[in-house]
Design an enzyme around this catalytic site. Structure first.
Site, PDB file in Angstrom:
ATOM      1  N   GLU A 175      23.113  -7.526 -28.744  1.00 36.70           N
ATOM      2  CA  GLU A 175      22.545  -8.212 -27.450  1.00 36.70           C
ATOM      3  C   GLU A 175      22.632  -7.260 -26.426  1.00 36.70           C
ATOM      4  O   GLU A 175      23.665  -7.267 -25.353  1.00 36.70           O
ATOM      5  CB  GLU A 175      23.740  -9.449 -27.283  1.00 36.70           C
ATOM      6  CG  GLU A 175      23.794 -10.116 -28.397  1.00 36.70           C
ATOM      7  CD  GLU A 175      22.510 -11.262 -28.796  1.00 36.70           C
ATOM      8  OE1 GLU A 175      21.686 -11.292 -27.907  1.00 36.70           O
ATOM      9  OE2 GLU A 175      22.540 -12.031 -29.546  1.00 36.70           O
TER      10      GLU A 175
ATOM     11  N   CYS B 222      22.183 -11.493 -18.043  1.00 36.48           N
ATOM     12  CA  CYS B 222      21.082 -10.744 -19.119  1.00 36.48           C
ATOM     13  C   CYS B 222      19.765 -11.351 -19.052  1.00 36.48           C
ATOM     14  O   CYS B 222      18.906 -10.766 -19.072  1.00 36.48           O
ATOM     15  CB  CYS B 222      21.849 -10.714 -20.441  1.00 36.48           C
ATOM     16  SG  CYS B 222      22.144 -12.060 -21.161  1.00 36.48           S
TER      17      CYS B 222
HETATM   18  P1  NAD Z   1      28.193  -1.612 -21.101  1.00 34.84           P
HETATM   19  O1  NAD Z   1      26.958  -1.081 -21.975  1.00 34.84           O
HETATM   20  O2  NAD Z   1      28.725  -0.642 -19.922  1.00 34.84           O
HETATM   21  O3  NAD Z   1      29.352  -2.128 -21.924  1.00 34.84           O
HETATM   22  C1  NAD Z   1      29.425  -2.896 -22.857  1.00 34.84           C
HETATM   23  C2  NAD Z   1      30.952  -2.716 -23.667  1.00 34.84           C
HETATM   24  O4  NAD Z   1      30.604  -1.528 -24.283  1.00 34.84           O
HETATM   25  C3  NAD Z   1      32.100  -2.610 -23.080  1.00 34.84           C
HETATM   26  O5  NAD Z   1      33.191  -3.237 -23.526  1.00 34.84           O
HETATM   27  C4  NAD Z   1      32.334  -1.112 -22.829  1.00 34.84           C
HETATM   28  O6  NAD Z   1      33.728  -0.663 -22.582  1.00 34.84           O
HETATM   29  C5  NAD Z   1      31.850  -0.832 -24.035  1.00 34.84           C
HETATM   30  N1  NAD Z   1      31.508   0.734 -24.515  1.00 34.84           N
HETATM   31  C6  NAD Z   1      31.013   1.633 -23.431  1.00 34.84           C
HETATM   32  N2  NAD Z   1      30.706   2.535 -24.237  1.00 34.84           N
HETATM   33  C7  NAD Z   1      30.860   2.517 -25.378  1.00 34.84           C
HETATM   34  C8  NAD Z   1      30.938   3.544 -26.674  1.00 34.84           C
HETATM   35  N3  NAD Z   1      30.390   4.749 -26.281  1.00 34.84           N
HETATM   36  N4  NAD Z   1      31.003   2.758 -27.706  1.00 34.84           N
HETATM   37  C9  NAD Z   1      31.570   1.583 -27.922  1.00 34.84           C
HETATM   38  N5  NAD Z   1      31.689   0.652 -26.729  1.00 34.84           N
HETATM   39  C10 NAD Z   1      31.375   1.197 -25.864  1.00 34.84           C
HETATM   40  O7  NAD Z   1      27.641  -3.166 -20.451  1.00 34.84           O
HETATM   41  P2  NAD Z   1      28.222  -3.806 -19.046  1.00 34.84           P
HETATM   42  O8  NAD Z   1      28.024  -3.030 -17.831  1.00 34.84           O
HETATM   43  O9  NAD Z   1      29.764  -4.243 -19.524  1.00 34.84           O
HETATM   44  O10 NAD Z   1      27.349  -5.292 -19.387  1.00 34.84           O
HETATM   45  C11 NAD Z   1      26.022  -5.171 -18.765  1.00 34.84           C
HETATM   46  C12 NAD Z   1      25.026  -5.090 -19.641  1.00 34.84           C
HETATM   47  O11 NAD Z   1      25.176  -5.915 -20.652  1.00 34.84           O
HETATM   48  C13 NAD Z   1      23.770  -5.651 -19.027  1.00 34.84           C
HETATM   49  O12 NAD Z   1      22.707  -4.766 -19.478  1.00 34.84           O
HETATM   50  C14 NAD Z   1      23.397  -6.920 -19.753  1.00 34.84           C
HETATM   51  O13 NAD Z   1      21.905  -7.261 -19.892  1.00 34.84           O
HETATM   52  C15 NAD Z   1      23.774  -6.868 -21.245  1.00 34.84           C
HETATM   53  N6  NAD Z   1      24.164  -8.202 -21.463  1.00 34.84           N
HETATM   54  C16 NAD Z   1      23.562  -8.783 -22.606  1.00 34.84           C
HETATM   55  C17 NAD Z   1      23.622  -9.769 -22.997  1.00 34.84           C
HETATM   56  C18 NAD Z   1      22.797 -10.250 -24.027  1.00 34.84           C
HETATM   57  O14 NAD Z   1      23.114 -11.307 -24.753  1.00 34.84           O
HETATM   58  N7  NAD Z   1      21.595  -9.989 -24.406  1.00 34.84           N
HETATM   59  C19 NAD Z   1      24.553 -10.707 -22.422  1.00 34.84           C
HETATM   60  C20 NAD Z   1      25.505 -10.072 -21.633  1.00 34.84           C
HETATM   61  C21 NAD Z   1      25.358  -8.972 -21.109  1.00 34.84           C
END
Ligand code: NAD
Length: 515
Positions: free
Chosen positions: A265, A299
C-alpha cells in the site's frame, strides 16, 4: 512533560518520565536503540521508547510461531468473539486513543478519533467475516469425486506501517489476519511508537482475558533494521507493507526473492476532475478537505486538481476563500482544521517542493511558507498551498511525484478525455474523483476508458474511504488491497482438495494410464 501530554498518556497506561518498553510478545521489553517520540505541534519529547534488539526480534518471532500454533486451532467464530470484545475495548478508549493520535502524529482531533473508529469498524467487519470465511465446493468431472477449495491460516503475518495512520492500518491488518487464524507481528513507524504501544496494550488485555497468547499480536518497535529483519524472515509468509513507493520497491523485491507474499500500500498522487456541470457548492469543500485535511498527509490526499476551463476562475476563487479561512493550530483543539506536518524533515520536503514549483515558473496562488508566528513556530506548521504550474506535463516530477504535504497542483482542461489522460499518466494509481451530474461522463469515468486508480469516486472527494470496500491502489501504489471486499482472502493459504468417494480411480481429462 506538559500537562496535556501526561493526561493523554496516563489515560492509556503509558508510563510517564521513564523509558517506555516498545516490544511485546506476551511480555513487555525492549533492549534495542531508543526511539524518541516527538510532538509535531510543540517539539516536546513525549517519551523515549525502548525498541527491539536483534535478539528480541528473534525471540518475538519464536513466540509468534507458538502463538499461531495455538490460534489456528481456535474455531474461527470463536476468534470472531474475541474481535467483538476488542471492538468494545477500543470503543471505550476511542477518545483517549484518538487524542494520542493527534498528540503524536499531528492530525486534528476529529480525524484522530475517526481513525480509532476505523479500527472499531473493521473489528465489526471481521466479526461478521468469522462466520463467512468460506471456501467452495467445485463440480468435478470425475464420477464419485468432489473438489473443495479450502482456506487455512498462513502462519505469521508481518505488518509494517506508515506514520500517517498509526492506528487504523494495523487495525485493518490485525483484524483480518486474526480472524484468519494468523499471528501478526507489527513494526510501526519509528515516529509513532506510542500509538502502537497504546493499541497493543488494549489488544493484549483482551487476549489475556481470553487465555490467548499475547504473541498473536506481537509488537516490535524499531527503525529500518527491524523492518528489514521482518522482510527477510523466511518465517513470515505474508508481509503487508504500508509506506512510500521508494521503500515499497525495496520491500517488494526482497519478499519476492524469497517467494513470500506481499500486500503493498504505497504512495498516491490523486486527482480530482471538475466538469462544468458539477455542483460547486459540493465540489469546492470536498477539494478543500482532500487537499488540506490531515495537512495533506493522507495517501489519498488530493494533490492534482483538473478544472474545466468554463468553471476554473469561480472554482479557484471559492477555493482560495476556504484556504484563507483555515484555522491552523493545535490539533487537539476542537476548532482547528489544519495541524502540523509530522516531522521537521517533512517541512523541508514541503519547502523544496514549493521552491521547485517557483523555479519552474509556477504561479503560487496561496501559501508556500512556514507559519512562524508565536504559538506555531515550535511546531511543523506550513501554509496549505495552491500552485498553477506553467503546463500540465505528467512526465515532469512536479506532477509525477507524491509530495506528502498540503500542496495542490492545478491544471485547466477543455475535454474530459484530456483530463482522464492526465489522471492516468502518472506512475501512481490510488484514488481519483470526478465531479459531474452527467451520466455519460460517469459511465466513461468508471469504465474501460476511465480512471485507472484503485479508488474511483464520483461526486465524492479522493480521501476518506469506508472499510467495507477493498482499499488500495494500482501501478506504483502497489496493487495491494486491504480492509473490505475480498481482501481477507490474502491472509489465508488456499488448497484445492480433490476427494474420491468412489470405488474406482480415474484421471482428469480422460487420460488412461493402465498397464
Ligand atoms: P516510509 O516508507 O518511510 O516507512 C514505512 C515503514 O517502513 C516504516 O515503518 C519504516 O520504518 C519502514 N521501513 C523503512 N525502510 C525500510 C526497509 N528498508 N525495510 C523495511 N521497512 C522499512 O513511509 P512513511 O513516511 O511512514 O509514510 C508515508 C508514505 O506512506 C506515503 O508515501 C503514503 O502515501 C504512504 N501510505 C500509503 C497508504 C496506502 O494505503 N496506499 C496508506 C498510508 C500511507
Amino acid at each position: 512533560l506538559s500537562a496535556r501530554a501526561s493526561t493523554i498518556l496516563s489515560a492509556l497506561d503509558i508510563p510517564i518520565a521513564t523509558d517506555v518498553p516498545g516490544v511485546y510478545d506476551g511480555t513487555w521489553g525492549g533492549n534495542g536503540d531508543i526511539l524518541e517520540s516527538v510532538c509535531p505541534t510543540t517539539g516536546e519529547v513525549l517519551a523515549r521508547v525502548q525498541s527491539a534488539s536483534p535478539r528480541e526480534l528473534h525471540e518475538a518471532l519464536d513466540k509468534s510461531k507458538e502463538a499461531y500454533i495455538f490460534l489456528r486451532k481456535l474455531p474461527t467464530p470463536r476468534r470472531g468473539d474475541v474481535l467483538r470484545q476488542l471492538r468494545e475495548a477500543l470503543a471505550a478508549k476511542r477518545d483517549a486513543l484518538g487524542a494520542l493520535v493527534s498528540l503524536e502524529m499531528g492530525k486534528i482531533r476529529t480525524e484522530g478519533i475517526g481513525e480509532v473508529q476505523e479500527f472499531v469498524d473493521i473489528c465489526d467487519y471481521a466479526v461478521g467475516l468469522s462466520r463467512m470465511m468460506n471456501g467452495r465446493v467445485v463440480a468435478s468431472e470425475r464420477p464419485g469425486h468432489t473438489i473443495l477449495e479450502v482456506p487455512n491460516p498462513l502462519g505469521i503475518v508481518g505488518a509494517l506501517t506508515a506514520f500517517n495512520f498509526p492506528v487504523a492500518v494495523y487495525g485493518w491488518n490485525f483484524s483480518l489476519s486474526f480472524a484468519a487464524g494468523n499471528a501478526t507481528i507489527w513494526k510501526p513507524s519509528p515516529t509513532t511508537p506510542l500509538c502502537a504501544i497504546a493499541v497493543t496494550k488494549i489488544i493484549a488485555d483482551v487476549l489475556e482475558r481470553n487465555g490467548i497468547p499475547g504473541a498473536v499480536s506481537t509488537l516490535v518497535t524499531g527503525a529500518q533494521d527491524v523492518g528489514e529483519a521482518i522482510v527477510n524472515s523466511a518465517d513470515i509468509p505474508l508481509v503487508s507493507f504500508t509506506g512510500s513507493e521508494a521503500v515499497g520497491r525495496v520491500v517488494g523485491k526482497a519478499v519476492q526473492s524469497r517467494f513470500g507474499k506481499t500486500i503493498l500500500e504505497l504512495g498516491g498522487n490523486n486527482a480530482s476532475i471538475i466538469m462544468p456541470d458539477a455542483d460547486l457548492s459540493m465540489a469546492v469543500p470536498a477539494v478543500f478537505f482532500g487537499a488540506v485535511g490531515t495537512a495533506g498527509q493522507r495517501c489519498t490526499s488530493t494533490r492534482r486538481l483538473y478544472l474545466h476551463r468554463d468553471i476554473a476562475p469561480p472554482f479557484l476563487d471559492a477555493l482560495q476563500k476556504l484556504y484563507a479561512s483555515v484555522r491552523v493550530g493545535d490539533p487537539l483543539v476542537g476548532s482547528t482544521l489544519l495541524g502540523p506536518l509530522h516531522t521537521r524533515a517533512a517541512v523541508e520536503t514541503y519547502s523544496s517542493a514549493v521552491e521547485r514549483l517557483r523555479e519552474k515558473g509556477a504561479q503560487v496562488l496561496t501559501g508556500g511558507q512556514r507559519y512562524d508566528q508565536d504559538g506555531l513556530r515550535q511546531g511543523n506548521f506550513v501554509q496549505p498551498t495552491i500552485a498553477i504550474p506553467k503546463s500540465v506535463d505528467p512526465a515532469d516530477s512536479i506532477w509525477s511525484t507524491e509530495t506528502f504535504a498540503p500542496v495542490l497542483h492545478v491544471g485547466v482542461f477543455d475535454e474530459l478525455e484530456q483530463a482522464i489522460g492526465w489522471n492516468n499518466a502518472v506512475p501512481q494509481g490510488l484514488s481519483s474523483s470526478l465531479w459531474t451530474r452527467d451520466m455519460r461522463n460517469i459511465g466513461k469515468w468508471i469504465g474501460s476508458e476511465g480512471s485507472d486508480t484503485g479508488i474511483v469516486n464520483v461526486n465524492v472527494g479522493t480521501s476518506g474511504a469506508e472499510i467495507g470496500a477493498a482499499f488500495g491502489g494500482n501501478k506504483s501504489t502497489g496493487w495491494g488491497r486491504e480492509s473490505g471486499g475480498d481482501a481477507w482472502k490474502q491472509y489465508v493459504r488456499w488448497s484445492a482438495c480433490t476427494i474420491n468417494f468412489s470405488d474406482a480411480t480415474s484421471l482428469a481429462q480422460g487420460v488412461k494410464f493402465s498397464a
